[in-house]
Design an enzyme around this catalytic site. Structure first.
Site, PDB file in Angstrom:
ATOM      1  N   ASP A  11     -12.090  -6.059  -1.050  1.00 51.76           N
ATOM      2  CA  ASP A  11     -12.917  -7.262  -0.975  1.00 51.76           C
ATOM      3  C   ASP A  11     -14.291  -6.916  -0.424  1.00 51.76           C
ATOM      4  O   ASP A  11     -14.439  -5.953   0.324  1.00 51.76           O
ATOM      5  CB  ASP A  11     -12.238  -8.326  -0.089  1.00 51.76           C
ATOM      6  CG  ASP A  11     -11.885  -7.795   1.292  1.00 51.76           C
ATOM      7  OD1 ASP A  11     -12.654  -8.030   2.230  1.00 51.76           O
ATOM      8  OD2 ASP A  11     -10.838  -7.129   1.431  1.00 51.76           O
ATOM      9  N   GLU A  50       0.819  -1.203   0.000  1.00 52.77           N
ATOM     10  CA  GLU A  50       0.000   0.000   0.000  1.00 52.77           C
ATOM     11  C   GLU A  50       0.861   1.263   0.000  1.00 52.77           C
ATOM     12  O   GLU A  50       0.488   2.286  -0.573  1.00 52.77           O
ATOM     13  CB  GLU A  50      -0.898   0.012   1.241  1.00 52.77           C
ATOM     14  CG  GLU A  50      -1.885  -1.144   1.326  1.00 52.77           C
ATOM     15  CD  GLU A  50      -2.524  -1.272   2.699  1.00 52.77           C
ATOM     16  OE1 GLU A  50      -3.612  -1.870   2.800  1.00 52.77           O
ATOM     17  OE2 GLU A  50      -1.933  -0.791   3.689  1.00 52.77           O
TER      18      GLU A  50
END
Length: 265
Positions: free
Chosen positions: A223, A36
């Site tokens: 997700d 990230e």
């Protein structure tokens, strides 16, 4: 005559009010995972700081640089020293946030990262959210008042102009130390009215509030928690693409903040 504690609180309140009226000059970005962090590091040409100002021997990593009128520090908790994996979760996040605030004295914290989203709340893969509030869903203490402490509800720094300008989705963020969702966690997440769930946000919020540093939370959905695919599989499948979307939004957030006071956000 006011008690000494009242004087101290008044001085702190005056400092906070003053900070809201001067342009933000120092931003601390707190990110949990290397995957990230690196797109943001590359975007702003940040360089790793060997002498980070952190205690000797800790795995925490700090990147530093300047962009327009802003000094940017990005920190992530590094790799677990035994297993070599990203040090995710609330404990590493709270520790590195505390140490970074103490060492760097930022005007504003941006906790950026990936999150699970709930389709029932309108979340889709790749959506980027600005959290309005953060709370825990795995600290269940069924005793009066301690139950509220366990939830640990904290408001994010109010940024209505930022949200409107960048057309970011807004939702409540719920934090826990597991990637999956147990039935007990699900009940708590529903009680928190959360749209997104992560593993760090509420810990960052706790430290930021304690040390009186405003914090915002930018989370990109990897997700769908209430979807059909297994969470771990979907998370890994979408991680790289979604971190690219995260970097783009974080870049726009930084651009918007540049030259503005907290009260303008």
């Amino acid at each position: 005559m006011a008690p000494h504690g009242d004087k101290s609180n008044a001085a702190e309140d005056a400092m906070v009010a003053g900070a809201e009226k001067r342009p933000v000059s120092s931003v601390l970005i707190v990110i949990a995972m290397q995957t990230e962090a690196l797109p943001v590091v590359q975007k702003f040409n940040l360089t790793e700081v060997p002498d980070s100002g952190f205690p000797k021997g800790v795995p925490w990593v700090r990147y530093h640089g300047f962009y327009k009128d802003l000094e940017i520090n990005l920190v992530w908790p590094g790799k677990d020293q035994c297993l070599g994996v990203d040090s995710v979760g609330t404990v590493p996040a709270s520790l590195v946030t505390y140490a970074a605030i103490q060492a760097l004295q930022p005007d504003l914290i941006i906790n950026a990262g990936t999150a699970g989203g709930f389709k029932e709340k309108g979340a889709c893969i790749g959506d980027v959210y600005l959290a309005s509030d953060v709370a825990y869903h795995d600290r269940r203490i069924p005793i009066p008042v301690l139950d509220l402490y366990g939830v640990g509800l904290k408001p994010a720094c109010s940024t209505p102009s930022l949200q409107k300008e960048l057309d970011l989705k807004v939702g409540k963020l719920s934090t826990g130390n597991s990637l999956d969702m147990s039935p007990q966690d699900e009940a708590s997440i529903i009680a928190n009215d959360a749209t997104i769930k992560d593993m760090e946000g509420a810990a960052v919020a706790y430290v930021a509030e304690m040390l009186k540093v405003p914090a915002i939370f930018v989370k990109a959905v990897t997700d769908i928690v209430d979807g059909e695919k297994p969470t771990a599989e979907e998370f890994m499948q979408n991680l790289v693409a979604v971190t690219a979307a995260l970097e783009q939004k974080v870049s726009k957030v930084i651009d918007f903040i540049n030259g503005k006071c907290l009260s303008d956000l």
